[in-house]
Design a protein around this motif. Sequence first.
Motif, mmCIF file in Angstrom:
data_model
loop_
_atom_site.group_PDB
_atom_site.id
_atom_site.type_symbol
_atom_site.label_atom_id
_atom_site.label_comp_id
_atom_site.label_asym_id
_atom_site.label_seq_id
_atom_site.Cartn_x
_atom_site.Cartn_y
_atom_site.Cartn_z
ATOM 1 N N PRO A 176 0.829 -1.206 0.000
ATOM 2 C CA PRO A 176 0.000 0.000 0.000
ATOM 3 C C PRO A 176 0.863 1.255 0.000
ATOM 4 C CG PRO A 176 -0.049 -1.042 2.164
ATOM 5 C CD PRO A 176 0.708 -1.956 1.239
ATOM 6 N N ALA A 177 0.314 2.321 -0.524
ATOM 7 C CA ALA A 177 1.039 3.585 -0.563
ATOM 8 C C ALA A 177 1.284 4.071 0.856
ATOM 9 C CB ALA A 177 0.230 4.621 -1.346
ATOM 10 N N ALA A 178 2.297 4.883 1.033
ATOM 11 C CA ALA A 178 2.672 5.335 2.370
ATOM 12 C C ALA A 178 1.549 6.128 3.031
ATOM 13 C CB ALA A 178 3.938 6.186 2.293
ATOM 14 N N GLY A 179 0.790 6.903 2.280
ATOM 15 C CA GLY A 179 -0.269 7.721 2.845
ATOM 16 C C GLY A 179 -1.591 6.970 2.992
ATOM 17 N N ALA A 180 -1.727 5.811 2.377
ATOM 18 C CA ALA A 180 -2.992 5.079 2.428
ATOM 19 C C ALA A 180 -3.157 4.393 3.772
ATOM 20 C CB ALA A 180 -3.037 4.048 1.303
ATOM 21 N N SER A 181 -4.375 4.374 4.236
ATOM 22 C CA SER A 181 -4.621 3.708 5.520
ATOM 23 C C SER A 181 -4.970 2.251 5.287
ATOM 24 C CB SER A 181 -5.757 4.412 6.267
ATOM 25 O OG SER A 181 -6.948 4.305 5.518
ATOM 26 N N ALA A 182 -4.659 1.435 6.270
ATOM 27 C CA ALA A 182 -4.962 0.017 6.192
ATOM 28 C C ALA A 182 -6.474 -0.166 6.339
ATOM 29 C CB ALA A 182 -4.227 -0.729 7.303
ATOM 30 N N PRO A 183 -7.011 -1.274 5.820
ATOM 31 C CA PRO A 183 -8.438 -1.504 5.963
ATOM 32 C C PRO A 183 -8.816 -1.556 7.444
ATOM 33 C CG PRO A 183 -7.360 -3.407 4.953
ATOM 34 C CD PRO A 183 -6.341 -2.335 5.131
ATOM 35 N N SER A 184 -9.963 -0.970 7.773
ATOM 36 C CA SER A 184 -10.357 -0.903 9.181
ATOM 37 C C SER A 184 -10.732 -2.284 9.697
ATOM 38 C CB SER A 184 -11.503 0.067 9.365
ATOM 39 O OG SER A 184 -12.615 -0.377 8.630
ATOM 40 N N LYS A 185 -10.330 -2.559 10.928
ATOM 41 C CA LYS A 185 -10.625 -3.830 11.569
ATOM 42 C C LYS A 185 -11.781 -3.620 12.526
ATOM 43 C CE LYS A 185 -5.796 -5.259 11.483
ATOM 44 N NZ LYS A 185 -4.643 -5.611 12.274
ATOM 45 N N ALA A 186 -12.418 -4.707 12.917
ATOM 46 C CA ALA A 186 -13.493 -4.609 13.904
ATOM 47 C C ALA A 186 -12.904 -4.132 15.221
ATOM 48 C CB ALA A 186 -14.156 -5.967 14.079
ATOM 49 N N PRO A 187 -13.629 -3.278 15.951
ATOM 50 C CA PRO A 187 -13.088 -2.783 17.222
ATOM 51 C C PRO A 187 -12.981 -3.903 18.253
ATOM 52 C CG PRO A 187 -15.337 -2.022 16.891
ATOM 53 C CD PRO A 187 -14.919 -2.720 15.639
ATOM 54 N N THR A 188 -11.985 -3.795 19.098
ATOM 55 C CA THR A 188 -11.804 -4.781 20.155
ATOM 56 C C THR A 188 -12.839 -4.528 21.249
ATOM 57 O OG1 THR A 188 -10.283 -3.387 21.393
ATOM 58 C CG2 THR A 188 -9.304 -4.860 19.731
ATOM 59 N N ALA A 189 -12.946 -5.442 22.187
ATOM 60 C CA ALA A 189 -13.892 -5.289 23.285
ATOM 61 C C ALA A 189 -13.577 -4.030 24.085
ATOM 62 C CB ALA A 189 -13.858 -6.518 24.183
ATOM 63 N N GLN A 190 -12.296 -3.775 24.324
ATOM 64 C CA GLN A 190 -11.892 -2.587 25.084
ATOM 65 C C GLN A 190 -12.248 -1.317 24.322
ATOM 66 O OE1 GLN A 190 -10.958 -2.459 28.146
ATOM 67 N NE2 GLN A 190 -10.483 -0.296 28.275
ATOM 68 N N GLN A 191 -12.074 -1.326 23.011
ATOM 69 C CA GLN A 191 -12.410 -0.151 22.213
ATOM 70 C C GLN A 191 -13.920 0.096 22.233
ATOM 71 O OE1 GLN A 191 -10.549 -1.451 18.584
ATOM 72 N NE2 GLN A 191 -8.796 -0.086 18.861
ATOM 73 N N SER A 192 -14.697 -0.974 22.170
ATOM 74 C CA SER A 192 -16.151 -0.838 22.238
ATOM 75 C C SER A 192 -16.584 -0.290 23.591
ATOM 76 C CB SER A 192 -16.827 -2.196 21.994
ATOM 77 O OG SER A 192 -16.531 -2.658 20.718
ATOM 78 N N LYS A 193 -15.952 -0.791 24.645
ATOM 79 C CA LYS A 193 -16.265 -0.324 25.990
ATOM 80 C C LYS A 193 -15.900 1.148 26.130
ATOM 81 C CE LYS A 193 -15.870 -2.067 30.697
ATOM 82 N NZ LYS A 193 -15.210 -3.025 31.577
ATOM 83 N N MET A 194 -14.774 1.545 25.575
ATOM 84 C CA MET A 194 -14.334 2.934 25.626
ATOM 85 C C MET A 194 -15.337 3.828 24.903
ATOM 86 S SD MET A 194 -12.073 5.064 26.615
ATOM 87 C CE MET A 194 -10.343 5.311 26.478
ATOM 88 N N LYS A 195 -15.833 3.383 23.764
ATOM 89 C CA LYS A 195 -16.801 4.163 23.007
ATOM 90 C C LYS A 195 -18.089 4.336 23.811
ATOM 91 C CE LYS A 195 -19.082 4.358 18.515
ATOM 92 N NZ LYS A 195 -19.262 3.685 17.229
ATOM 93 N N THR A 196 -18.558 3.263 24.427
ATOM 94 C CA THR A 196 -19.781 3.319 25.225
ATOM 95 C C THR A 196 -19.610 4.246 26.421
ATOM 96 O OG1 THR A 196 -20.317 1.051 24.573
ATOM 97 C CG2 THR A 196 -21.434 1.914 26.512
ATOM 98 N N CYS A 197 -18.516 4.088 27.150
ATOM 99 C CA CYS A 197 -18.261 4.932 28.320
ATOM 100 C C CYS A 197 -18.124 6.391 27.922
ATOM 101 C CB CYS A 197 -17.012 4.463 29.059
ATOM 102 S SG CYS A 197 -17.215 2.881 29.887
ATOM 103 N N ASN A 198 -17.484 6.638 26.801
ATOM 104 C CA ASN A 198 -17.296 7.998 26.324
ATOM 105 C C ASN A 198 -18.647 8.642 26.026
ATOM 106 O OD1 ASN A 198 -15.622 10.132 25.729
ATOM 107 N ND2 ASN A 198 -15.333 9.539 23.607
ATOM 108 N N ALA A 199 -19.553 7.882 25.406
ATOM 109 C CA ALA A 199 -20.881 8.409 25.114
ATOM 110 C C ALA A 199 -21.650 8.686 26.405
ATOM 111 C CB ALA A 199 -21.652 7.422 24.247
ATOM 112 N N GLU A 200 -21.513 7.799 27.389
ATOM 113 C CA GLU A 200 -22.200 7.974 28.669
ATOM 114 C C GLU A 200 -21.631 9.154 29.461
ATOM 115 O OE1 GLU A 200 -22.197 4.330 30.880
ATOM 116 O OE2 GLU A 200 -23.162 3.226 29.269
ATOM 117 N N ALA A 201 -20.370 9.454 29.260
ATOM 118 C CA ALA A 201 -19.741 10.557 29.993
ATOM 119 C C ALA A 201 -20.360 11.894 29.609
ATOM 120 C CB ALA A 201 -18.236 10.575 29.738
ATOM 121 N N GLY A 202 -20.834 11.993 28.371
ATOM 122 C CA GLY A 202 -21.544 13.189 27.935
ATOM 123 C C GLY A 202 -20.734 14.460 28.079
ATOM 124 N N ASP A 203 -21.308 15.448 28.776
ATOM 125 C CA ASP A 203 -20.697 16.770 28.891
ATOM 126 C C ASP A 203 -19.805 16.933 30.111
ATOM 127 O OD1 ASP A 203 -21.955 17.574 26.579
ATOM 128 O OD2 ASP A 203 -23.725 18.322 27.633
#
Length: 108
Positions: free
Chosen positions: A25-52
């Motif tokens: 792949p070209a140096a500037g191209a990003s790799a294909p996105s992988k499914a988020p890990t359990a920790q990443q999913s948990k982080m996303k959920t907690c971040n949304a719950e944290a709100g303002d």
Amino acid sequence: MKKLLPLLAAAGLAFSFAARAADAPAAGASAPSKAPTAQQSKMKTCNAEAGDRKGDERKAFMKQCLSASKPATQQDKMKSCNADAKTKKLQGDERKAFMKECLSNKPA
């Protein structure tokens, strides 16, 4: 003939490097996105719950949210209810009734 063989080998090697470089792949191209890990999913959920929330309040909430243990499984409930029934020395129909009640109502 002696000069032709090394020349062919060098050409083959050069072509294999060129083909490999074209497949990379070209140096500037990003790799294909992988499914988020359990920790990443948990982080996303907690971040949304944290709100303002801001600053220390947000840090404390995120720490608590990310460290929260997973809910108890049915097997964990069964172990706990069995231990309670044994402590109460229940047997027969009393034990069955207690276990039914314990397993159906005990929070996870």
